[in-house]
Write a protein that holds these residues in place. Structure first.
Motif, PDB file in Angstrom:
ATOM      1  N   THR A  37      73.038 110.709  17.692  1.00 12.52           N
ATOM      2  CA  THR A  37      73.622 110.242  16.929  1.00 12.52           C
ATOM      3  C   THR A  37      74.508 110.063  15.774  1.00 12.52           C
ATOM      4  O   THR A  37      75.133 109.362  15.481  1.00 12.52           O
ATOM      5  CB  THR A  37      72.152 108.975  16.987  1.00 12.52           C
ATOM      6  OG1 THR A  37      71.582 109.199  17.201  1.00 12.52           O
ATOM      7  CG2 THR A  37      73.033 108.018  15.486  1.00 12.52           C
ATOM      8  N   LEU A  38      73.403 111.105  15.440  1.00 16.46           N
ATOM      9  CA  LEU A  38      74.596 111.960  14.355  1.00 16.46           C
ATOM     10  C   LEU A  38      75.604 112.443  14.653  1.00 16.46           C
ATOM     11  O   LEU A  38      77.043 112.234  13.596  1.00 16.46           O
ATOM     12  CB  LEU A  38      73.480 112.991  13.546  1.00 16.46           C
ATOM     13  CG  LEU A  38      74.683 114.155  12.407  1.00 16.46           C
ATOM     14  CD1 LEU A  38      74.585 112.984  10.947  1.00 16.46           C
ATOM     15  CD2 LEU A  38      73.556 115.173  12.333  1.00 16.46           C
ATOM     16  N   LEU A  39      75.774 113.387  15.787  1.00 15.91           N
ATOM     17  CA  LEU A  39      77.831 113.789  16.332  1.00 15.91           C
ATOM     18  C   LEU A  39      78.700 112.705  16.540  1.00 15.91           C
ATOM     19  O   LEU A  39      78.919 112.331  16.103  1.00 15.91           O
ATOM     20  CB  LEU A  39      77.162 114.788  17.173  1.00 15.91           C
ATOM     21  CG  LEU A  39      76.445 116.403  17.003  1.00 15.91           C
ATOM     22  CD1 LEU A  39      75.604 116.732  18.828  1.00 15.91           C
ATOM     23  CD2 LEU A  39      76.941 116.804  15.949  1.00 15.91           C
ATOM     24  N   HIS A  40      77.644 111.934  17.148  1.00 16.20           N
ATOM     25  CA  HIS A  40      78.573 110.575  17.742  1.00 16.20           C
ATOM     26  C   HIS A  40      79.404 109.953  16.610  1.00 16.20           C
ATOM     27  O   HIS A  40      79.982 110.007  16.821  1.00 16.20           O
ATOM     28  CB  HIS A  40      77.503 109.668  18.970  1.00 16.20           C
ATOM     29  CG  HIS A  40      78.481 108.545  19.388  1.00 16.20           C
ATOM     30  ND1 HIS A  40      78.798 107.152  18.541  1.00 16.20           N
ATOM     31  CD2 HIS A  40      79.240 108.731  20.278  1.00 16.20           C
ATOM     32  CE1 HIS A  40      79.720 106.740  19.663  1.00 16.20           C
ATOM     33  NE2 HIS A  40      80.136 107.361  20.606  1.00 16.20           N
ATOM     34  N   ALA A  41      78.729 109.706  15.323  1.00 17.45           N
ATOM     35  CA  ALA A  41      79.444 108.546  14.181  1.00 17.45           C
ATOM     36  C   ALA A  41      79.477 109.585  13.775  1.00 17.45           C
ATOM     37  O   ALA A  41      80.800 108.749  12.610  1.00 17.45           O
ATOM     38  CB  ALA A  41      77.788 108.651  13.375  1.00 17.45           C
ATOM     39  N   ALA A  42      79.492 111.052  13.679  1.00 19.88           N
ATOM     40  CA  ALA A  42      80.422 111.826  12.836  1.00 19.88           C
ATOM     41  C   ALA A  42      82.090 111.944  14.043  1.00 19.88           C
ATOM     42  O   ALA A  42      82.573 112.621  13.209  1.00 19.88           O
ATOM     43  CB  ALA A  42      80.270 113.255  12.908  1.00 19.88           C
ATOM     44  N   ARG A  45      84.527 120.394  14.867  1.00 22.12           N
ATOM     45  CA  ARG A  45      84.021 119.611  14.059  1.00 22.12           C
ATOM     46  C   ARG A  45      82.362 119.952  14.251  1.00 22.12           C
ATOM     47  O   ARG A  45      81.514 119.075  13.492  1.00 22.12           O
ATOM     48  CB  ARG A  45      84.484 118.264  15.550  1.00 22.12           C
ATOM     49  CG  ARG A  45      84.404 116.838  14.750  1.00 22.12           C
ATOM     50  CD  ARG A  45      85.909 115.978  15.721  1.00 22.12           C
ATOM     51  NE  ARG A  45      87.112 116.435  15.852  1.00 22.12           N
ATOM     52  CZ  ARG A  45      88.153 116.474  16.818  1.00 22.12           C
ATOM     53  NH1 ARG A  45      87.570 116.312  17.816  1.00 22.12           N
ATOM     54  NH2 ARG A  45      89.355 116.970  16.740  1.00 22.12           N
ATOM     55  N   ILE A  46      81.810 120.147  15.055  1.00 30.11           N
ATOM     56  CA  ILE A  46      80.566 120.320  15.508  1.00 30.11           C
ATOM     57  C   ILE A  46      79.739 121.170  13.923  1.00 30.11           C
ATOM     58  O   ILE A  46      79.494 121.193  13.116  1.00 30.11           O
ATOM     59  CB  ILE A  46      80.046 120.973  16.550  1.00 30.11           C
ATOM     60  CG1 ILE A  46      80.604 120.277  17.752  1.00 30.11           C
ATOM     61  CG2 ILE A  46      78.358 121.165  16.102  1.00 30.11           C
ATOM     62  CD1 ILE A  46      80.393 121.049  18.885  1.00 30.11           C
ATOM     63  N   HIS A  47      80.509 122.310  13.945  1.00 27.37           N
ATOM     64  CA  HIS A  47      79.924 123.369  12.395  1.00 27.37           C
ATOM     65  C   HIS A  47      80.366 122.555  11.691  1.00 27.37           C
ATOM     66  O   HIS A  47      79.699 122.810  10.504  1.00 27.37           O
ATOM     67  CB  HIS A  47      80.823 124.976  12.930  1.00 27.37           C
ATOM     68  CG  HIS A  47      80.127 125.490  13.744  1.00 27.37           C
ATOM     69  ND1 HIS A  47      81.318 126.600  13.702  1.00 27.37           N
ATOM     70  CD2 HIS A  47      79.438 124.670  14.728  1.00 27.37           C
ATOM     71  CE1 HIS A  47      80.196 127.378  15.601  1.00 27.37           C
ATOM     72  NE2 HIS A  47      79.555 126.329  15.241  1.00 27.37           N
ATOM     73  N   HIS A  92      75.554 124.664  18.727  1.00 23.63           N
ATOM     74  CA  HIS A  92      75.270 123.991  19.813  1.00 23.63           C
ATOM     75  C   HIS A  92      73.385 124.540  20.866  1.00 23.63           C
ATOM     76  O   HIS A  92      72.996 124.059  20.754  1.00 23.63           O
ATOM     77  CB  HIS A  92      77.118 123.790  20.319  1.00 23.63           C
ATOM     78  CG  HIS A  92      76.154 123.483  21.963  1.00 23.63           C
ATOM     79  ND1 HIS A  92      75.536 124.025  22.895  1.00 23.63           N
ATOM     80  CD2 HIS A  92      76.706 122.048  22.394  1.00 23.63           C
ATOM     81  CE1 HIS A  92      75.364 123.189  24.164  1.00 23.63           C
ATOM     82  NE2 HIS A  92      75.892 121.896  23.909  1.00 23.63           N
ATOM     83  N   GLY A  93      73.828 126.192  20.346  1.00 28.73           N
ATOM     84  CA  GLY A  93      73.622 127.270  21.035  1.00 28.73           C
ATOM     85  C   GLY A  93      73.820 127.366  22.449  1.00 28.73           C
ATOM     86  O   GLY A  93      72.662 128.046  22.945  1.00 28.73           O
ATOM     87  N   ASP A  94      74.253 126.490  23.681  1.00 30.22           N
ATOM     88  CA  ASP A  94      75.424 126.870  24.963  1.00 30.22           C
ATOM     89  C   ASP A  94      75.970 126.720  24.714  1.00 30.22           C
ATOM     90  O   ASP A  94      76.818 125.875  26.169  1.00 30.22           O
ATOM     91  CB  ASP A  94      73.529 125.744  25.327  1.00 30.22           C
ATOM     92  CG  ASP A  94      74.248 126.741  26.300  1.00 30.22           C
ATOM     93  OD1 ASP A  94      74.329 128.007  27.399  1.00 30.22           O
ATOM     94  OD2 ASP A  94      72.988 125.871  27.870  1.00 30.22           O
ATOM     95  N   TYR A  95      77.265 127.114  24.039  1.00 32.66           N
ATOM     96  CA  TYR A  95      78.382 126.095  24.447  1.00 32.66           C
ATOM     97  C   TYR A  95      79.549 127.107  24.369  1.00 32.66           C
ATOM     98  O   TYR A  95      79.675 128.364  24.606  1.00 32.66           O
ATOM     99  CB  TYR A  95      78.527 126.249  22.947  1.00 32.66           C
ATOM    100  CG  TYR A  95      80.320 125.220  22.258  1.00 32.66           C
ATOM    101  CD1 TYR A  95      79.771 123.961  22.524  1.00 32.66           C
ATOM    102  CD2 TYR A  95      81.791 126.334  22.530  1.00 32.66           C
ATOM    103  CE1 TYR A  95      81.488 123.629  21.968  1.00 32.66           C
ATOM    104  CE2 TYR A  95      82.792 125.200  22.128  1.00 32.66           C
ATOM    105  CZ  TYR A  95      82.232 124.422  21.828  1.00 32.66           C
ATOM    106  OH  TYR A  95      83.792 123.116  21.817  1.00 32.66           O
ATOM    107  N   ARG A  96      79.348 126.541  26.007  1.00 29.87           N
ATOM    108  CA  ARG A  96      80.099 127.430  27.069  1.00 29.87           C
ATOM    109  C   ARG A  96      80.475 126.469  28.326  1.00 29.87           C
ATOM    110  O   ARG A  96      80.121 125.160  28.433  1.00 29.87           O
ATOM    111  CB  ARG A  96      78.990 128.554  28.360  1.00 29.87           C
ATOM    112  CG  ARG A  96      77.968 127.608  28.643  1.00 29.87           C
ATOM    113  CD  ARG A  96      76.781 128.702  29.664  1.00 29.87           C
ATOM    114  NE  ARG A  96      75.698 127.704  29.802  1.00 29.87           N
ATOM    115  CZ  ARG A  96      75.752 127.256  30.610  1.00 29.87           C
ATOM    116  NH1 ARG A  96      76.679 127.437  32.027  1.00 29.87           N
ATOM    117  NH2 ARG A  96      74.490 126.736  31.232  1.00 29.87           N
TER     118      ARG A  96
END
Lengths: 142, 346
Positions: B88-93, B153-155, B217-221
């Motif tokens: 929800t947080l990421l989608h809003a961002a 953007r994620i970071h 993310h922890g598994d960004y690939r």
């Protein structure tokens, strides 16, 4: 016991069946993928079986050198050999954890040993990958 | 067990009831079928028509059903609630993630779950097809740049807002947390692996500081990116391993040799790694120096090597018999080789 076909020849026959007879008859992508994995697992076993004892003995000797272990005759049967290699590798891990490989000439010896071992493993598990890795090393990767 | 018939029919009926309840209107299920892929969860395609209310309209959804077992071993996985909060947080961002709809708890009265209902983004996840198929020729040159920008953007999402994520203890460097988890996995496997032991030891000595941890993310690939033949990167999936950590962790992971994402001599893929790193640097203002990137790349290989062993052990222990799990264990050697190469420069 020297009945033919040998274990190796049986593996080869099953591998050929999977890849040459079964695979062409299957259209389901997921199943095709799994047949390829099964085939490659059999090929791995085919490459591993013939010289397994010899490889274990060589690893044990290399570990004995590296760890400066008292020389002792290597056991004859495969499972005892395996246990010896495992124990020597445990000892090696202990020494690494203890900081013996942090610097100095032993670190370099250790790295060479590990590189040689991993290449031996790749010759069995993925010879094509070994070629690719060597080509990369020759080109110089960042 | 119930009167609804097959398992798929039961699920369909239960999900219709659930969506109806959440949407406040009786819904029509237009399509419901299992989707292929996903190691952790069973995924179902779920198309619904909502006749009225704030959600009125046609919705392309996905139902992700929780499943036992663990993909990256003893690494802490997010529980469903934390994952929903994060999405929800990421989608809003404005991060490209599927819009989350509803979390389904154990014992939901609709008789389904536990699991998650989210927007279904169309696209390809299979690495081989994204790298090789002609369908992706047009977007391929843009992908690395998109992956770099998206990671920036994620970071950049405010880490303080991500309340449910695992995080380092005060004064603890993120790398220490990661190494601790990897060591725990290795000890549980219980076999001696000197190359991994050496990696663990060396990386412990070089733990980098990280003043302000970010959402990792922890598994960004490749494999967790949904790619559209026209738009390119459409969504980043699989957030179960997200945590607060060092931005280098995701960067080292995405360029790791094993994924076949960035070019290697004699093995062209999506392009030079610099394309991703430059895009990330331009968008985030952060460029990892050579040593720091190498550190995280070595860590990526150490962790992945450990995971391949864990997966083989899931098979060997009888917990989950599987040809794929059995065979991945023997890929460990490739990863160890790469780890050793990187360790020589650290």
């Amino acid at each position: 016991m020297d009945d033919r076909p040998t274990a190796l020849e049986l593996l080869r026959a099953v591998g050929d069946f999977l890849e040459q007879d079964l695979l062409p008859a299957i259209t389901d992508r997921r199943l095709r993928y799994r047949i390829l994995i099964a085939g490659s697992a059999l090929r791995m076993a085919e490459r591993e079986l013939p010289d397994e004892d010899q490889r274990l003995r060589a690893e044990l000797a290399a570990l004995g050198d590296l760890l400066d272990l008292p020389r002792a005759p290597a056991p004859e049967d495969t499972s005892a050999l395996r246990r010896c290699v495992l124990e020597a590798n445990r000892e090696l891990c202990d020494r690494i954890r203890g900081g013996l490989a942090d610097q100095g000439p032993w670190r370099e010896r250790l790295l060479r040993h590990l590189e040689a071992m991993v290449e031996d493993k790749l010759r069995i598990t993925n010879p094509r990958e070994l070629d690719a890795l060597r080509a990369e090393a020759a080109e110089g990767q960042p | 067990m119930t009167s609804c018939g097959t398992r798929a029919e039961c699920l369909r009926t239960g999900l219709a009831a659930l969506v109806g309840r959440e949407a406040g209107a009786p819904v029509t299920v237009r399509d419901f079928r299992p989707m292929v892929g996903g190691t952790m969860r069973h995924a179902w395609k779920l198309d619904v028509e909502i006749p009225s209310g704030p959600l009125a309209g046609f919705h392309r959804l996905i139902y992700l059903e929780d499943r036992e077992g663990s993909r990256l071993g003893s690494r802490n996985r997010l529980d469903r609630e934390a994952e929903l909060g994060l999405l929800t947080l990421l989608h809003a961002a404005g991060v490209r993630v599927p819009r989350p709809y509803w979390q389904i708890r154990e014992g939901d009265p609709a008789g389904v779950g536990p699991g998650l209902v989210a927007e279904r983004v169309e696209g390809e996840v299979l690495a081989r097809r994204i790298v090789k198929d002609t369908a992706f020729e047009a977007v391929r040159p843009r992908l690395l740049q998109q992956m770099g920008e998206e990671l920036a953007r994620i970071h950049a999402v405010r880490a303080g807002a991500a309340s449910g994520l695992p995080r380092p203890r005060p004064g603890e460097a993120p790398a220490e947390v990661e190494l601790e988890q990897t060591e725990r996995s290795l000890r549980e496997i219980g076999e001696p692996h000197p190359a991994l032991e050496l990696g663990l030891r060396r990386l412990r000595q070089l733990v980098p500081d990280c003043a302000s941890p970010v959402i990792v993310h922890g598994d960004y690939r490749l494999g967790n990116f949904l790619v559209d033949p026209e738009r390119g990167l459409a969504a980043v999936l699989d957030w179960e391993l997200a945590h607060l950590g060092d931005p280098g962790e995701d960067l080292g992971w995405v360029v790791m040799r094993f994924w076949g994402c960035v070019d290697r001599p004699g093995r062209p893929a999506l392009g030079a790694r610099e394309r991703l790193l430059d895009a990330y640097a331009a968008a985030s203002g952060l460029r990892l120096d050579f040593a720091r990137l190498r550190y995280w790349e070595a860590f990526a290989n150490l962790r992945w090597a450990t995971v391949t062993l864990e997966q083989a052990h899931r098979h060997l222990s009888g917990r989950e018999r599987s040809l794929e799990l059995a065979s991945i264990g023997r890929h460990c050697a490739e990863v160890e080789r790469e780890l050793l190469r990187l360790l020589r420069g650290l």
